[in-house]
Scaffold this active site. Sequence first.
Site, short mmCIF file in Angstrom:
data_model
loop_
_atom_site.label_atom_id
_atom_site.label_comp_id
_atom_site.label_asym_id
_atom_site.label_seq_id
_atom_site.Cartn_x
_atom_site.Cartn_y
_atom_site.Cartn_z
N ASP A 330 0.81 -1.21 0.00
CA ASP A 330 0.00 0.00 0.00
C ASP A 330 0.85 1.27 0.00
O ASP A 330 2.01 1.26 0.41
CB ASP A 330 -0.88 0.04 1.26
N HIS A 380 -6.05 3.36 -3.92
CA HIS A 380 -5.89 3.55 -2.47
C HIS A 380 -6.06 5.04 -2.11
O HIS A 380 -5.41 5.54 -1.21
CB HIS A 380 -4.52 3.04 -2.04
N HIS A 384 -4.96 9.60 1.05
CA HIS A 384 -4.98 8.72 2.21
C HIS A 384 -5.80 9.23 3.39
O HIS A 384 -5.39 9.13 4.56
CB HIS A 384 -3.54 8.43 2.65
N HIS A 471 3.66 -2.37 3.14
CA HIS A 471 3.75 -1.02 2.56
C HIS A 471 5.07 -0.87 1.83
O HIS A 471 6.13 -1.08 2.42
CB HIS A 471 3.63 0.03 3.67
NI NI Z 1 -2.51 3.02 3.33
#
Ligand code: NI
Length: 518
Positions: A330, A380, A384, A471
């Site tokens: 991510d 995504h 954020h 991540h």
């Molecule tokens: Ni994230």
Amino acid sequence: MRWARGGRRRTRCFASVAFAAALATTACTAPGDGGEAPATGAPAPSASPATPPAATAPLPGPRIVPGPPRLTADRTGALVPRVAAMRTDGFAAAARWATPPGTTALGDALTARVETALRAYAGERGAAWSPGVDIVPGGARDACWGGSSTGTTTHRLAIDCAVVVASQTLIGERLVVTRRDPVAGTSVTREVWYADGAGGGLFDGTALYRAGGEHRVLALVAEALRAAGRIAPGDEPYAALDAAGARAALADSAVTAAGVVVTLPVTSASGERLTSVHVPARLLDPFLSDTGRSAIAAAASGAPYAPPSTPAGADPVDCTLVACVSITFDDGPSSLTSGLLDVLDRERAPATFFVQGGAVESRPEVAVRIVGSGHEIGNHTWKHPNLTKLPDEEVRSEVDRTQAAIAAATGEAATSFRPPYGASDQRVRDLLGLPVVVWDVDTLDWQDPGPAVVADRAVGWSSRGSIVLMHDTHEQTVEAVPAVIDGLRGRGFALATVEEQLGGVLPDAGTIVSHGPR
Ligand code: NI
């Protein structure tokens, strides 16, 4: 697909009866001459039994060898290792095989052969095939090179592979299917599958010989058996076989650099045992097909295997046959993502990236590479935020701007969405227009616990169908990825994108996915 047999080519569908008829099946419990150890996985001698003669030595004739060739990992590294295994209280079944990269006729054929055998075996015992992990030692680390164990139950099916030749565009792979049953005893089926090139040219061991030459080849085999005292002087054990029988007797024929190793059951006073005989190419030549001659020439060239060129994430995987796990990254692309892609490409490990629109706008070339390598890309958001705290209009804007950035960079929009922090509610999900992919394994890698801890969590906490959250904005995570891939494969997992885990079909917009089939 083209199907070459005895130099003739004709079109056939896969799962051909002709191939099945050419299989070498042995109903025997006696061990072979050291080359036949499929159930325990004890490796056969690593070097080809065919050693070219020294210039001054007499030319060798046909002779008994320990077993068919079995290439070591350094020659088979270009192949994709596969493992499928299942264990219940009543039975155990495990298969190891290897396929060329990408989608190929040989890969499809081998996988279909293995799948049919495994599903039928489970079905005969009243079970639906459900793949497990931690069953085969070494898992899917090495193609056809490692142990295979299906535990101690007396009802067992084991499929083991050996790569007999991997040179130029030619691949030859031997499958040994062993069924153990306390009542019916043990049966062993041996098959050698060859393919030249990615596009077709699939053939079996019998295709190495020209039609009508089979009895002459078997006479050479008998010569070696007589010389070694395995059969009586003057005995011609194969002379009475009809043409089909002679052909079937040669199905387990493995190409070497100097000829062919024929493996077949030999009956003597002490019982039946599998025996391998190397027949030199110079003696075989009049009886070889064009296919056989070019196969031996490819093996003799010593040239490395030249696999089809396909993206790292393009190896087909059926997550109902093998146990799959998806690694997901991510918040990128970041300055670390290119290095991560280098690792994934080298390991042929597919992954799923949930990217931020702003990051894609900054690094469009990385988004292009993600898609071009066969990885999956998901949305995504742009910046954020926690979407549950935003008004409708801003939720839509976060998603839509990111879709536009992904599409502008790669040519296609994402087909799935991951909410920041995993936070969504019904209102948000109704607004997204995309399925919501979360996870069932959280490595907590953003806390930077060290690469070893990240790897231990990803590997140790995964079960069949897991979606692992990481991540690609954290250096320790990228450092951990080689150990994550190796550890998961070592347990027997295949890596798949989230979409692959779901059979290529993502659920409806707003549906939450936290794992694949299990
Ligand atoms: Ni994230």
